[in-house]
Design a protein around this motif. Sequence first.
Motif, PDB file in Angstrom:
ATOM      1  N   HIS A 185       0.838  -1.204   0.000  1.00  0.00           N
ATOM      2  CA  HIS A 185       0.000   0.000   0.000  1.00  0.00           C
ATOM      3  C   HIS A 185       0.870   1.250   0.000  1.00  0.00           C
ATOM      4  CE1 HIS A 185      -2.976   2.968   1.008  1.00  0.00           C
ATOM      5  NE2 HIS A 185      -2.517   3.150   2.230  1.00  0.00           N
ATOM      6  N   LYS A 186       0.489   2.200  -0.825  1.00  0.00           N
ATOM      7  CA  LYS A 186       1.194   3.481  -0.880  1.00  0.00           C
ATOM      8  C   LYS A 186       0.652   4.400   0.205  1.00  0.00           C
ATOM      9  CE  LYS A 186       2.145   7.399  -3.959  1.00  0.00           C
ATOM     10  NZ  LYS A 186       1.888   7.990  -5.295  1.00  0.00           N
ATOM     11  N   LYS A 187       1.524   4.833   1.086  1.00  0.00           N
ATOM     12  CA  LYS A 187       1.119   5.737   2.163  1.00  0.00           C
ATOM     13  C   LYS A 187       0.604   7.037   1.575  1.00  0.00           C
ATOM     14  CE  LYS A 187       2.845   7.592   6.540  1.00  0.00           C
ATOM     15  NZ  LYS A 187       4.018   7.737   7.430  1.00  0.00           N
ATOM     16  N   GLU A 188      -0.599   7.433   1.976  1.00  0.00           N
ATOM     17  CA  GLU A 188      -1.260   8.577   1.340  1.00  0.00           C
ATOM     18  C   GLU A 188      -1.270   9.832   2.200  1.00  0.00           C
ATOM     19  OE1 GLU A 188      -5.084   7.178   0.204  1.00  0.00           O
ATOM     20  OE2 GLU A 188      -4.307   5.685  -1.182  1.00  0.00           O
ATOM     21  N   GLY A 189      -0.734   9.768   3.398  1.00  0.00           N
ATOM     22  CA  GLY A 189      -0.708  10.953   4.255  1.00  0.00           C
ATOM     23  C   GLY A 189       0.276  10.768   5.394  1.00  0.00           C
ATOM     24  N   GLU A 192      -0.790   8.587   8.484  1.00  0.00           N
ATOM     25  CA  GLU A 192      -0.973   7.144   8.416  1.00  0.00           C
ATOM     26  C   GLU A 192       0.164   6.439   9.142  1.00  0.00           C
ATOM     27  OE1 GLU A 192      -1.852   5.127   4.811  1.00  0.00           O
ATOM     28  OE2 GLU A 192      -3.066   6.761   4.015  1.00  0.00           O
ATOM     29  N   GLN A 221      -2.810   1.994  -4.139  1.00  0.00           N
ATOM     30  CA  GLN A 221      -3.857   2.301  -3.167  1.00  0.00           C
ATOM     31  C   GLN A 221      -4.555   1.010  -2.745  1.00  0.00           C
ATOM     32  OE1 GLN A 221      -6.223   5.065  -5.483  1.00  0.00           O
ATOM     33  NE2 GLN A 221      -5.203   6.821  -4.574  1.00  0.00           N
TER      34      GLN A 221
END
Length: 328
Positions: A185-189, A192, A221
Amino acid sequence: MRKKRKITIKDVAKKAGVGVGTVSRVINNNPHVKAQTKEHVLKVIQELGYLPNPHARRLSSGHTKIVTTIFPQMVGEFHQLLLSGIDSELEKEGYTSFVYPLYSENRYNFVRESSDFVLGTDGLIVDALNVDQLLLQFIPKNMPVVSVEYESEMYDSVLVDNYYGGMLAGDYLANFDEEIYIITHKKEGQLESTVFEERVNGFIESIERKGRKVTQIFEIQLDWLQAFNTAKIIFSNSKKCAIFAATDYFAFPVLEYARVVGLEPNKDFHLCGFDNLTLSDILNITTIKQPIVEMGSIAGQILLRKILGYVRKPQTIVLKPELILRKT
């Protein structure tokens, strides 16, 4: 144009010259408020244009019997299992959990900017988010808080050793003479947690110890279709491959794409997921089991003790994952 700040219950209390509790009692039509005070507070509310938070309106004297659980988002079975563990403990003491997933920027902003958010709850459980930063300005000092899947410096934490779990997956997949891929998963913030990074780092350390290297890492995602398309890329580029899916949610579409194109697990490729969700058992996917329900149950137990007034220095409870060998 600068965004107008949301009026909070604290603003009303300050302008009216009363306590926050008095404003709350007025909002909830509590009879134990003098008529003159009630009229004054209602006038200030009208002047400021204050809109009470429906959740906060449940505030009353004593415990509300409500616990708020904040998730970054709710995808798949993981959060249902975690919540079932939390609720199993809360329900024993007559508590109800209010679930608030932060799947949009507006929801993030509401939690970060509104002090009303915590007024109608007896305690908070925050999952997979940096709770030390998320609510730093708005959590009262006496508010019971438990962090799950993130090691907090300020509050009790319950988590799984994700780094060790990644190493278990690496120990397994490094045994096969195949190109090694990672789907994570790509860290989006910034808020997180780092659970996926820890799994990947543990995996890489494990295979490098055995003289192996990762061919490619795909960061996507939490989206089933993206994982499906990623599997298409991997299988198009590699005749023999070993894939570490950093969550079972990615392992499912990988296995489905392989089925569509006629590839057999344990023959044409190897696959290891992470979570041990119900579908992993049904589809016979090798995975890293983390005790999800137990993690939620422990968090619920700790929070209830804190609500009842048990005080001690914040502690971190770390649960161990295990490798579940199946047919991939």
